[in-house]
Design a protein around this motif. Structure first.
Motif, mmCIF file in Angstrom:
data_model
loop_
_atom_site.group_PDB
_atom_site.id
_atom_site.type_symbol
_atom_site.label_atom_id
_atom_site.label_comp_id
_atom_site.label_asym_id
_atom_site.label_seq_id
_atom_site.Cartn_x
_atom_site.Cartn_y
_atom_site.Cartn_z
ATOM 1 N N SER A 1 58.152 20.370 44.180
ATOM 2 C CA SER A 1 58.240 20.999 45.487
ATOM 3 C C SER A 1 59.646 20.797 46.053
ATOM 4 N N ASP A 2 60.461 20.139 45.275
ATOM 5 C CA ASP A 2 61.812 19.855 45.731
ATOM 6 C C ASP A 2 62.712 21.038 45.393
ATOM 7 N N LYS A 3 63.382 21.572 46.382
ATOM 8 C CA LYS A 3 64.166 22.797 46.197
ATOM 9 C C LYS A 3 65.297 22.582 45.191
ATOM 10 N N ILE A 4 65.976 21.452 45.363
ATOM 11 C CA ILE A 4 67.120 21.206 44.482
ATOM 12 C C ILE A 4 66.663 21.048 43.031
ATOM 13 N N GLU A 5 65.541 20.328 42.861
ATOM 14 C CA GLU A 5 65.025 20.137 41.514
ATOM 15 C C GLU A 5 64.665 21.483 40.891
ATOM 16 N N LYS A 6 64.060 22.341 41.707
ATOM 17 C CA LYS A 6 63.680 23.663 41.210
ATOM 18 C C LYS A 6 64.905 24.433 40.769
ATOM 19 N N GLU A 7 65.949 24.339 41.561
ATOM 20 C CA GLU A 7 67.170 25.064 41.213
ATOM 21 C C GLU A 7 67.741 24.575 39.879
ATOM 22 N N THR A 8 67.743 23.245 39.735
ATOM 23 C CA THR A 8 68.268 22.687 38.478
ATOM 24 C C THR A 8 67.456 23.193 37.299
ATOM 25 N N ILE A 9 66.139 23.214 37.495
ATOM 26 C CA ILE A 9 65.281 23.649 36.398
ATOM 27 C C ILE A 9 65.566 25.101 36.042
ATOM 28 N N ILE A 10 65.664 25.938 37.059
ATOM 29 C CA ILE A 10 65.900 27.363 36.800
ATOM 30 C C ILE A 10 67.229 27.547 36.062
ATOM 31 N N GLU A 11 68.201 26.783 36.472
ATOM 32 C CA GLU A 11 69.504 26.855 35.812
ATOM 33 C C GLU A 11 69.341 26.529 34.316
ATOM 34 N N GLU A 12 68.570 25.491 34.066
ATOM 35 C CA GLU A 12 68.352 25.036 32.698
ATOM 36 C C GLU A 12 67.655 26.100 31.852
ATOM 37 N N VAL A 13 66.566 26.655 32.398
ATOM 38 C CA VAL A 13 65.804 27.627 31.610
ATOM 39 C C VAL A 13 66.600 28.917 31.456
ATOM 40 N N TYR A 14 67.385 29.227 32.470
ATOM 41 C CA TYR A 14 68.220 30.418 32.378
ATOM 42 C C TYR A 14 69.198 30.284 31.205
ATOM 43 N N ARG A 15 69.825 29.128 31.141
ATOM 44 C CA ARG A 15 70.757 28.875 30.045
ATOM 45 C C ARG A 15 70.070 28.956 28.694
ATOM 46 N N ALA A 16 68.862 28.367 28.633
ATOM 47 C CA ALA A 16 68.133 28.366 27.369
ATOM 48 C C ALA A 16 67.819 29.792 26.937
ATOM 49 N N ALA A 17 67.371 30.620 27.905
ATOM 50 C CA ALA A 17 67.042 32.006 27.573
ATOM 51 C C ALA A 17 68.294 32.740 27.110
ATOM 52 N N HIS A 18 69.371 32.441 27.778
ATOM 53 C CA HIS A 18 70.630 33.090 27.437
ATOM 54 C C HIS A 18 71.072 32.716 26.016
ATOM 55 N N SER A 19 71.027 31.432 25.725
ATOM 56 C CA SER A 19 71.449 30.979 24.391
ATOM 57 C C SER A 19 70.548 31.561 23.326
ATOM 58 N N LEU A 20 69.245 31.598 23.636
ATOM 59 C CA LEU A 20 68.303 32.115 22.650
ATOM 60 C C LEU A 20 68.574 33.598 22.397
ATOM 61 N N LYS A 21 68.936 34.288 23.476
ATOM 62 C CA LYS A 21 69.236 35.711 23.327
ATOM 63 C C LYS A 21 70.411 35.880 22.364
ATOM 64 N N GLY A 22 71.470 35.112 22.610
ATOM 65 C CA GLY A 22 72.659 35.211 21.763
ATOM 66 C C GLY A 22 72.339 34.889 20.313
ATOM 67 N N ALA A 23 71.594 33.803 20.121
ATOM 68 C CA ALA A 23 71.266 33.365 18.762
ATOM 69 C C ALA A 23 70.424 34.412 18.048
ATOM 70 N N SER A 24 69.488 35.011 18.779
ATOM 71 C CA SER A 24 68.610 36.008 18.167
ATOM 72 C C SER A 24 69.411 37.220 17.709
ATOM 73 N N ARG A 25 70.378 37.594 18.534
ATOM 74 C CA ARG A 25 71.184 38.744 18.167
ATOM 75 C C ARG A 25 71.947 38.445 16.882
ATOM 76 N N ALA A 26 72.459 37.228 16.790
ATOM 77 C CA ALA A 26 73.274 36.855 15.638
ATOM 78 C C ALA A 26 72.495 36.951 14.323
ATOM 79 N N VAL A 27 71.180 36.770 14.385
ATOM 80 C CA VAL A 27 70.417 36.838 13.146
ATOM 81 C C VAL A 27 69.529 38.092 13.114
ATOM 82 N N ASN A 28 69.927 39.082 13.835
ATOM 83 C CA ASN A 28 69.252 40.390 13.836
ATOM 84 C C ASN A 28 67.800 40.337 14.311
#
Lengths: 193, 781
Positions: free
Chosen positions: B35-62
């Motif tokens: 319920s902590d706003k700052i914690e939520k923001e940190t988490i979203i940042e983290e998952v956003y990065r993960a999704a982004h990296s996964l997107k890049g990696a997936s593209r690299a291997v078709n």
């Protein structure tokens, strides 16, 4: 954006090129291979030979395809395991690996007739099974034409269940079907208390 | 592209992708809880990065399908990040579903399954876009056009930006020589989590471990060699001593003897012999010393290496438990229950193989807690509990090589009456037995296959198999499990496990001439007891150890081995006993001999031996001997079964015994085989049989107990059969006891000699058959 699009095209274009040359190579190779083959496939099938290791057990001579034999071991020390089916003679130590040893006569329900001097183990293997079978003596490795094997007839006399047989050679050697034996679930000991 | 390289790349991608997915799913669960706003923001940042990296990696291997789905996830997270809307449970569910789909897509190799997953993925993708779109719209409407762009615009922008990034990397690509290099570059571009760690395939580690383990058997065999050399040296010392004794005599002879031809060669041979042996002895001494030294060094190195390798194989429990929050969330949602999961002690490390083995048991236990333990929210409120149920998992380290795992819920508890009923229904115990059970004994029944307290079988649990699997696995790992429960307060499963595997302490013993190993962990006590201390309670043999009665069973009976005559230590009345303990049960096993305790290297069976009764694995001793390792919990169960069946047998023999009357016979023979044979024949005819090993032993036995008849061999050490018979006849008290001589001596003179000595019957072994002997005995007594 456009630039990257054209880049992509170029790239796939290159890939297609590369693949087509590989494809060409493959076709050429295949053709060469076809040409190198003897034209009559029929003859080949008929004359197909298998390499067989023959061994003596009791008074019978058996053969097993060498492609299923990993190693021939001498039977030094075998540790019997209590409460296991009688066909399992025990386990032995092969350079730190545990090999279970089976007496196929018991498994085939053959009465062990004749004097036996069990001192060899044929270590059989397939992709998902491996065990050793007992033998008295290793005889030789021979090539046998599949077409020369008689099926059945004699086998009932020998008393082995048909399913484990490939056939009997002209010299009377019983060729066992190692693939079937290795795949037989009845040989797997899985006993709950 | 080089196919091999691509394969390797794909393998790397799989590992990487799973990590990103793990971050996303655990992140989102944290997001939901927090319920902590700052914690939520940190988490979203983290998952956003993960999704982004996964997107890049997936593209690299078709993996374009994954890439496209990740794109959707990425833009959703991006909107969340910007605060364009907040995520409700609906959106989180869909995202988690997307994560599941990607995970299954990556794992499977089945093309058919893949295409099915593909379809699902595109559906989920649409859903995500829709939800985030409408979510953003609403937010927009609420903020009354504060922002002119909708989320779709934002998404476009995002895509554009993304493409720019792509362009940049394209620029780099042009400079690099090949696509492969570029792909490698992508992978290695990702910063490693910490610079001092490396990623190694588990299979490689396993192979290193196996090789290191192999060194243990070499060490054991080297110990053996050193010992043999040491013995050899002792032999030489003995030779030296003997030589020294005669040396002066030899010198005398040498000085006195005329160096004539006859003796000269002998004397010079003896001299040469002495030199030769002295030289040899010196060599052996050095060899023995060096071997001892090497052995010590080698042993130390191997021990250290093993410790290090074991360390490498250690993983924190979190690697296992990270999956649980999602599992609990999914299961409780399916069952409309509310459950809060608390995990502690996850930093504690354990052998990777133990964690792998415990994966299924954990899941079964958690399912049990949620399905059977935790009540529906309404019921909980009625009972005055918090409507949200709790599951606590904690791991702690005990002394020695032990871990304790506690899984506890605050649900309705286990009804032991129901457990008993289910066990009776499944014929695991009888109704009478059920009545006699203590509370904690009844609870242990839930680990039997088929026992379940759930009236309804759901696809989650209720089959009665889950806990059976838990019990079996824990057993296999050499651990133990206990249950504690209180009605309406909850249930607690307490599991104790070793924290590393591989080697353990084993006790080597012999039984019926064969060697076996018992895990020292399960051996409570090793002792010698007097046969007189064995009591028979309801036809079951028991002994009392530390004031607690323990039932006594012959190991040879349980293993169905041919029973050898129990080896009595001098004086004749001590037997060796091992008290085994497993799952709160204790049984005393009679063995021939307890040899020693040592470190044991466990070898698994091959595939042909999938599971054996009473034997869990094998070990290889220093001398290369293969020895079966006994399975303590199996043994205890077998023993229980055995003693139950034996009780019946006893009753039968008692009835049979009434016919010939309980006559006592003494069998005297120096050969153990003949002794056993005779004993067996006579006992099966209803006689009570005791044995003695020669004439002297027999005389003593006759003085102690009273016998109705003696069956004796003739050729024996110390006192033979003739002398024994004469002695019996001369002893006033014994003179009337019939003596039957059984012998291989068939000459007429021997027979006469036997009759002269006072034997009542003389049976020649060559025409020795049971009926002959039994008839003779029947005639005499």
């Amino acid at each position: 954006m456009q630039k990257s699009d054209s880049d992509a095209k170029e790239n796939t274009g290159l890939k297609v090129n590369l693949e087509s040359t590989e494809e060409e190579k493959r076709i050429l190779k295949q053709r060469a291979f076809q040409l190198a083959k003897t034209p009559k496939r029929d003859k080949e099938e008929k004359g197909k030979t298998i390499e067989v290791l023959s061994f003596q057990l009791s008074s019978e001579i058996y053969g097993i395809e060498t492609s299923f034999i990993k190693e021939v071991l001498s039977l030094k020390e075998i540790t019997p395991l209590p409460l296991t089916p009688p066909f399992l003679k025990g386990i032995m130590n092969l350079r730190g690996e545990i090999v279970s040893v089976i007496d196929i006569r018991t498994f085939f329900d053959l009465t062990d007739s004749g004097i036996t001097d069990l001192n060899r183990v044929l270590y059989l293997y397939s992709e998902d099974m491996s065990f050793g079978i007992l033998a008295d003596k290793i005889l030789e490795v021979t090539s046998i034409q599949l077409s020369s094997l008689h099926s059945q007839g004699l086998l009932t006399i020998k008393g082995i269940r048909e399913e484990y047989l490939k056939g009997v050679s002209s010299s009377g050697m019983i060729i066992l079907d190692a693939a079937k034996i290795l795949a037989d679930k009845r040989l797997i000991i899985n006993e709950e208390l | 592209m080089d196919e091999n390289f691509f394969k390797k790349l794909l393998a790397t991608y799989k590992i990487e992708a799973q990590e990103h997915l793990q971050i996303i799913s655990s992140g989102l669960l944290g997001y939901e809880r927090s319920s902590d706003k700052i914690e939520k923001e940190t988490i979203i940042e983290e998952v956003y990065r993960a999704a982004h990296s996964l997107k890049g990696a997936s593209r690299a291997v078709n993996q374009y399908e994954i890439e496209s789905l990740c794109k959707g996830l990425e833009s959703t997270f991006s909107s969340l990040k910007k605060g364009e809307f907040t995520a409700g449970p609906g959106l989180l569910d869909i995202i988690l579903k997307a994560v599941d789909l990607i995970d299954s897509y990556i794992i499977t190799d089945d093309e058919e399954k893949k295409s099915g997953l593909k379809e699902e993925m595109s559906l989920v993708e649409n859903e995500i876009t829709n939800i985030s779109y409408s979510g953003a719209k609403k937010q927009d409407e609420r903020s009354k056009g504060k922002k002119s762009e909708g989320s779709s615009d934002a998404k476009d922008k995002k895509v554009e930006k993304e493409n720019e990034g792509y362009k940049e990397s394209k620029g780099y690509e042009e400079r690099s020589n090949s696509r492969e290099e570029q792909l490698l570059q992508r992978v290695s571009d990702r910063p490693l989590p910490t610079s001092d760690t490396v990623r190694i395939a588990v299979s490689k580690l396993d192979s290193i471990f196996l090789q290191a383990e192999q060194l243990i058997s070499i060490r054991l065999s080297s110990e053996q060699t050193a010992k043999v050399l040491n013995d050899l040296q002792a032999n030489f010392n003995l030779w030296k001593k003997e030589w020294t004794k005669v040396n002066s005599a030899f010198r005398k002879i040498k000085s006195q003897t005329d160096p004539s031809k006859n003796n000269k060669s002998l004397i010079s041979f003896l001299e040469w012999n002495n030199d030769f042996f002295t030289g040899l002895s010196e060599k052996v001494r050095k060899l023995s010393r060096d071997s001892g030294l090497n052995n010590r060094q080698f042993g130390q190195i191997v021990n250290e290496l093993m410790d290090d390798v074991k360390q490498v194989l250690m993983l924190p429990f979190s690697s296992l438990t990270d999956l649980f929050p999602k599992l609990v969330r999914d299961l409780s949602r399916d069952l409309n229950k509310e459950v809060e999961l608390n995990i502690s002690g996850m930093e504690i490390q354990a052998d990777r193989r133990i964690l792998e083995e415990m994966h299924d048991p954990f899941i079964h236990l958690i399912r049990n807690c949620i399905d059977h333990g935790i009540e529906m929210p309404a019921e909980r409120i009625r009972k005055g509990k918090d409507q949200k149920g709790r599951i606590d998992i904690s791991v702690s380290r005990l002394g020695g090589n032990k871990l304790e795992i506690i899984i506890e819920d605050d649900g309705r508890g286990i009804d032991s009456a129901k457990v008993k009923k289910s066990a009776v229904d499944h014929e695991i115990i009888t109704e009478d037995e059920a009545k006699g059970l203590q509370e904690h004994e009844a609870l242990m029944l839930i680990f039997n296959s088929g026992v379940s307290t759930s009236r309804t079988i759901t696809d989650i649990s209720g089959h009665g198999l889950g806990l059976a699997i838990v019990g079996e696995k824990v057993d296999k790992l050499g651990g133990s499990i206990k249950v504690e429960t209180k009605p309406d307060l909850g249930t607690k499963f307490i599991i104790q496990l070793p924290h590393s595997l591989a080697t353990f302490r084993g006790i080597l013993l012999s039984c019926s001439g064969r060697l076996f190993v018992l895990p020292a962990l399960n051996v409570e006590q090793v002792l010698k007891i007097k046969t007189g201390n064995i009591k028979t309670v309801e036809n079951k043999e028991t002994i009392t150890v530390n004031n607690i009665p323990v039932s006594l069973v012959y190991l040879s009976d349980v293993l169905e081995l041919h029973k050898k005559e129990p080896i009595y230590s001098n004086g004749g009345s001590f037997i060796n006993i091992i008290i085994l303990k497993s799952n709160e049960k204790r049984i005393a096993f009679v063995v021939d001999e307890v040899l020693y305790e040592q470190e044991i290297l466990i070898k698994p069976f091959n595939k042909q031996l999938a599971r054996l009764k009473n034997i869990s694995a094998v070990t290889i001793l220093g001398d290369g001997k293969v020895v079966p390792v006994l399975n303590p919990s199996d043994l205890i169960r077998s023993a229980e079964k055995y003693s139950a069946s034996e009780t019946l047998e006893h009753e039968e023999t008692i009835q049979r015994e009434e016919v010939p009357g309980s006559k006592n016979i003494l069998v005297v023979d120096d050969s153990i085989t003949s002794r056993m044979l005779l004993k067996d024949i006579l006992e099966s005819s209803g006689y009570n049989v005791k044995t003695a090993i020669d004439g002297i032993d027999a005389i003593t036995a006759l003085k102690v107990d009273s016998f109705d008849l003696v069956v004796s061999d003739i050729e024996m050490p110390r006192m033979d059969g003739f002398e024994f018979t004469r002695n019996v006849r001369n002893e006033q008290k014994l003179s009337s006891i019939p003596v039957v001589l059984v012998t291989a001596l068939s000459r007429k003179e021997d027979r006469e000699k036997g009759i002269d000595a006072g034997a009542n019957a003389y049976i020649v072994k060559s025409n020795f058959d049971q009926s002959n002997l039994l008839d003779t005995i029947k005639r005499l007594i």
